[in-house]
Design a protein around this motif. Structure first.
Motif, PDB file in Angstrom:
ATOM      1  N   VAL A  67       0.829  -1.201   0.000  1.00  0.00           N
ATOM      2  CA  VAL A  67       0.000   0.000   0.000  1.00  0.00           C
ATOM      3  C   VAL A  67       0.870   1.261   0.000  1.00  0.00           C
ATOM      4  CG1 VAL A  67      -1.944  -1.173   1.096  1.00  0.00           C
ATOM      5  CG2 VAL A  67      -0.232  -0.035   2.531  1.00  0.00           C
ATOM      6  N   GLY A  68       0.219   2.403   0.053  1.00  0.00           N
ATOM      7  CA  GLY A  68       0.906   3.685   0.036  1.00  0.00           C
ATOM      8  C   GLY A  68       0.680   4.416  -1.270  1.00  0.00           C
ATOM      9  N   HIS A  69      -0.163   5.478  -1.238  1.00  0.00           N
ATOM     10  CA  HIS A  69      -0.431   6.217  -2.462  1.00  0.00           C
ATOM     11  C   HIS A  69      -0.246   7.733  -2.284  1.00  0.00           C
ATOM     12  CE1 HIS A  69      -5.005   5.887  -1.328  1.00  0.00           C
ATOM     13  NE2 HIS A  69      -4.406   6.847  -0.632  1.00  0.00           N
ATOM     14  N   GLU A  70       0.712   8.070  -1.455  1.00  0.00           N
ATOM     15  CA  GLU A  70       1.122   9.473  -1.312  1.00  0.00           C
ATOM     16  C   GLU A  70       2.646   9.485  -1.452  1.00  0.00           C
ATOM     17  OE1 GLU A  70      -2.481  10.936   1.645  1.00  0.00           O
ATOM     18  OE2 GLU A  70      -0.562  10.411   2.542  1.00  0.00           O
ATOM     19  N   ILE A  71       3.076   9.254  -2.689  1.00  0.00           N
ATOM     20  CA  ILE A  71       4.466   8.918  -2.989  1.00  0.00           C
ATOM     21  C   ILE A  71       5.226  10.129  -3.513  1.00  0.00           C
ATOM     22  CG2 ILE A  71       5.952   7.434  -4.396  1.00  0.00           C
ATOM     23  CD1 ILE A  71       3.437   5.571  -4.703  1.00  0.00           C
ATOM     24  N   VAL A  72       6.399  10.377  -2.938  1.00  0.00           N
ATOM     25  CA  VAL A  72       7.305  11.405  -3.461  1.00  0.00           C
ATOM     26  C   VAL A  72       8.697  10.797  -3.565  1.00  0.00           C
ATOM     27  CG1 VAL A  72       8.468  13.601  -2.975  1.00  0.00           C
ATOM     28  CG2 VAL A  72       6.007  13.403  -2.633  1.00  0.00           C
ATOM     29  N   GLY A  73       9.398  11.144  -4.617  1.00  0.00           N
ATOM     30  CA  GLY A  73      10.762  10.654  -4.792  1.00  0.00           C
ATOM     31  C   GLY A  73      11.387  11.212  -6.053  1.00  0.00           C
ATOM     32  N   LYS A  74      12.452  10.565  -6.498  1.00  0.00           N
ATOM     33  CA  LYS A  74      13.196  11.024  -7.676  1.00  0.00           C
ATOM     34  C   LYS A  74      12.915  10.114  -8.860  1.00  0.00           C
ATOM     35  CE  LYS A  74      17.694  10.368  -7.949  1.00  0.00           C
ATOM     36  NZ  LYS A  74      19.147  10.501  -7.698  1.00  0.00           N
ATOM     37  N   ALA A  75      12.638  10.731 -10.008  1.00  0.00           N
ATOM     38  CA  ALA A  75      12.450   9.957 -11.229  1.00  0.00           C
ATOM     39  C   ALA A  75      13.800   9.385 -11.666  1.00  0.00           C
ATOM     40  CB  ALA A  75      11.872  10.839 -12.326  1.00  0.00           C
ATOM     41  N   VAL A  76      13.881   8.057 -11.766  1.00  0.00           N
ATOM     42  CA  VAL A  76      15.149   7.408 -12.128  1.00  0.00           C
ATOM     43  C   VAL A  76      15.084   6.776 -13.518  1.00  0.00           C
ATOM     44  CG1 VAL A  76      15.892   7.007  -9.756  1.00  0.00           C
ATOM     45  CG2 VAL A  76      14.462   5.294 -10.888  1.00  0.00           C
ATOM     46  N   LYS A  77      13.903   6.653 -14.063  1.00  0.00           N
ATOM     47  CA  LYS A  77      13.725   6.126 -15.422  1.00  0.00           C
ATOM     48  C   LYS A  77      12.439   6.706 -15.979  1.00  0.00           C
ATOM     49  CE  LYS A  77      13.366   1.656 -17.846  1.00  0.00           C
ATOM     50  NZ  LYS A  77      13.254   0.186 -17.649  1.00  0.00           N
ATOM     51  N   VAL A  78      12.509   7.283 -17.176  1.00  0.00           N
ATOM     52  CA  VAL A  78      11.367   7.977 -17.755  1.00  0.00           C
ATOM     53  C   VAL A  78      11.143   7.481 -19.177  1.00  0.00           C
ATOM     54  CG1 VAL A  78      10.404  10.222 -18.415  1.00  0.00           C
ATOM     55  CG2 VAL A  78      11.795  10.024 -16.330  1.00  0.00           C
TER      56      VAL A  78
END
Length: 356
Positions: A67-78
Motif C-alpha cells: 500500500v501507500g499512495h502518497e508517494i514522493v521521490g526522484k524519477a530514475v527512469k522515464v
C-alpha cells in the motif's frame, strides 16, 4: 528492460497485515512501457485508505499488496513518451495510477471519475501489464500521466500527504465555491480534515469552522487556522446553536454512525454538504427527506482530484506556504506506524521516510 535496482516493499499477505504483520519482500511492478516513470521513493504518506485495503475493508484485497499512495521521490527512469518529467526530477504519485484516457470523463478532465480507473495499489492495469503496487517501498512504477512535478518550495515530506489527503479536500472545496464570502465547515479534523482547514483558509473563506467529536481538539484546530470549533459530543445543543450558519460542509468522517442530520442543520438555505470519508461497506446514516426539502440542501460526494487539480493544489500550497502537520517515521517502522494509525494516534499525518 532491465534495471539495476529492485522493487521491494512492505507486503500485506492477508487481512491480519493491518495489525502490524506486513512482510518486507520483493515484488514485480507492472510491465514497463514508454509511458511509464520509475521513482526512487523518498517519502510516502500513510492514508486511512491503506488501512481499509490491508484489512479488505472495501472488498477483498488481491494479496500480496504493497500500500501507500502518497508517494514522493526522484524519477530514475522515464519513458520516451513522457515529456513533462525527466530523470532526476522530484515527482509524486497520488491515489490514482491510470485511467482509460478515452471516456467522456477523461476527455473532460475528470480522470478521477473514470469508470476504468486503476488505483495506485491493489489493482490491475486494464491493458494487462500487471498489478499496481504502492509506496511503502524502495521504488514505484506508474504511468507518467499520473506522475506530478513537486514545486520548488514544497518540502517532500509535506508534499507527500497532499497527493491524496490534500487533494481529497481541496477538490470539493474548490468545486463548491469555497472562497471569499463563504463560511465553511470541516467535519472530522484528522488526517484529511486538517487539510480541509488549511486549504479552506488558503482559498480565502471568510470563516472556517472545525467540527469534531471532542472538545480536546479545539486548541489544535484553532492553531491550524480555524475561526471556530464545534464539539458534537461536548457542546450542548450544538446543531441548534449553530443552525443555518454555514454555506458549505466537507465531511471527512468514515463512520456510519455520524450525526449527519445534525451536520445538515448547520447549513444555510441552499447549502451543500460533500462527503469524502468512505466507511467500510460504504454505509451512511439515513437522511430525513424533510431536512433536505426544508432547507433546499444539496448532498454530494467527491473522489480524490483530477491531475489538473493536483497540480493546482501543489502550486497553491507552495505559493501560500501551507505546512500540514506531519510526523515522520522511518520506512523500516511501517508496521508500527500502521498500528498507531489504526489506533488514532496520528497528529495528523504520518509520513514514512526512506532517506531520513
Amino acid at each position: 528492460m532491465s534495471t539495476d535496482y529492485k522493487f521491494e516493499g512492505w507486503l500485506g499477505h492477508d487481512s491480519k497485515s493491518v495489525e502490524g504483520n506486513m512482510k518486507w519482500g520483493e515484488f514485480e511492478p507492472k510491465k514497463w512501457s514508454e509511458n511509464d516513470v520509475d521513482i526512487k521513493v523518498s517519502h510516502c504518506g500513510v492514508c486511512g485508505s491503506d488501512l481499509h485495503t490491508l484489512k479488505s475493508g472495501w472488498g477483498e484485497t488481491p494479496y500480496p499488496c504493497c500500500v501507500g499512495h502518497e508517494i514522493v521521490g526522484k524519477a530514475v527512469k522515464v519513458g520516451s513518451n513522457i515529456k513533462h518529467v525527466k530523470v532526476g526530477d522530484r515527482v509524486g504519485v497520488g491515489a490514482q495510477s491510470d485511467s482509460c484516457g478515452e471516456c467522456i470523463d477523461c476527455k473532460n478532465g475528470d480522470q478521477n471519475h473514470c469508470s476504468k480507473t486503476t488505483n495506485t495499489y491493489g489493482d490491475k492495469y486494464k491493458d494487462g501489464s500487471g498489478k499496481s503496487y504502492g509506496g511503502y517501498a524502495t521504488y514505484a512504477r506508474h504511468p507518467g500521466a499520473f506522475v506530478f512535478q513537486i514545486p520548488e518550495g514544497l518540502d517532500s515530506a509535506e508534499a507527500a500527504p497532499m497527493l491524496c489527503g490534500g487533494v481529497t479536500v481541496y477538490s470539493p472545496l474548490k468545486n463548491n465555491g469555497c472562497g471569499p464570502g463563504k463560511k465553511v465547515g470541516i467535519v472530522g479534523v484528522g488526517g484529511l480534515g486538517h487539510f480541509g482547514v488549511l486549504f479552506a483558509k488558503a482559498l480565502g473563506a471568510d470563516e472556517v469552522v472545525g467540527i469534531s467529536r471532542k472538545a480536546t481538539k479545539k486548541d489544535e484546530v484553532l492553531k491550524l487556522g480555524a475561526d471556530r470549533y464545534i464539539a458534537t459530543d461536548d457542546d450542548k445543543d450544538w446543531s441548534k446553536t449553530n443552525a443555518r450558519s454555514l454555506d458549505l460542509i466537507v465531511s471527512t468522517v468514515s463512520s456510519g454512525k455520524m450525526p449527519l442530520d445534525g451536520y445538515l442543520a448547520l447549513l444555510k438555505v441552499k447549502g451543500t454538504l460533500i462527503q469524502v470519508g468512505a466507511p467500510d461497506g460504504g454505509e451512511l446514516p439515513n437522511i430525513n427527506a424533510f431536512t433536505l426539502i426544508g432547507g433546499g440542501i444539496k448532498v454530494g460526494g467527491s473522489a480524490i482530484g483530477s491531475p489538473a487539480e493536483i497540480n493546482e493544489m501543489l502550486k497553491l500550497a507552495a505559493d501560500k506556504k501551507i505546512h500540514p502537520w506531519i510526523q515522520k517515521r522511518p520506512m523500516k517502522d511501517a508496521n508500527a506506524t500502521v498500528v498507531d494509525m489504526e489506533a488514532g494516534k496520528a497528529r495528523y499525518r504520518y509520513v514514512l521516510c526512506n532517506d531520513e
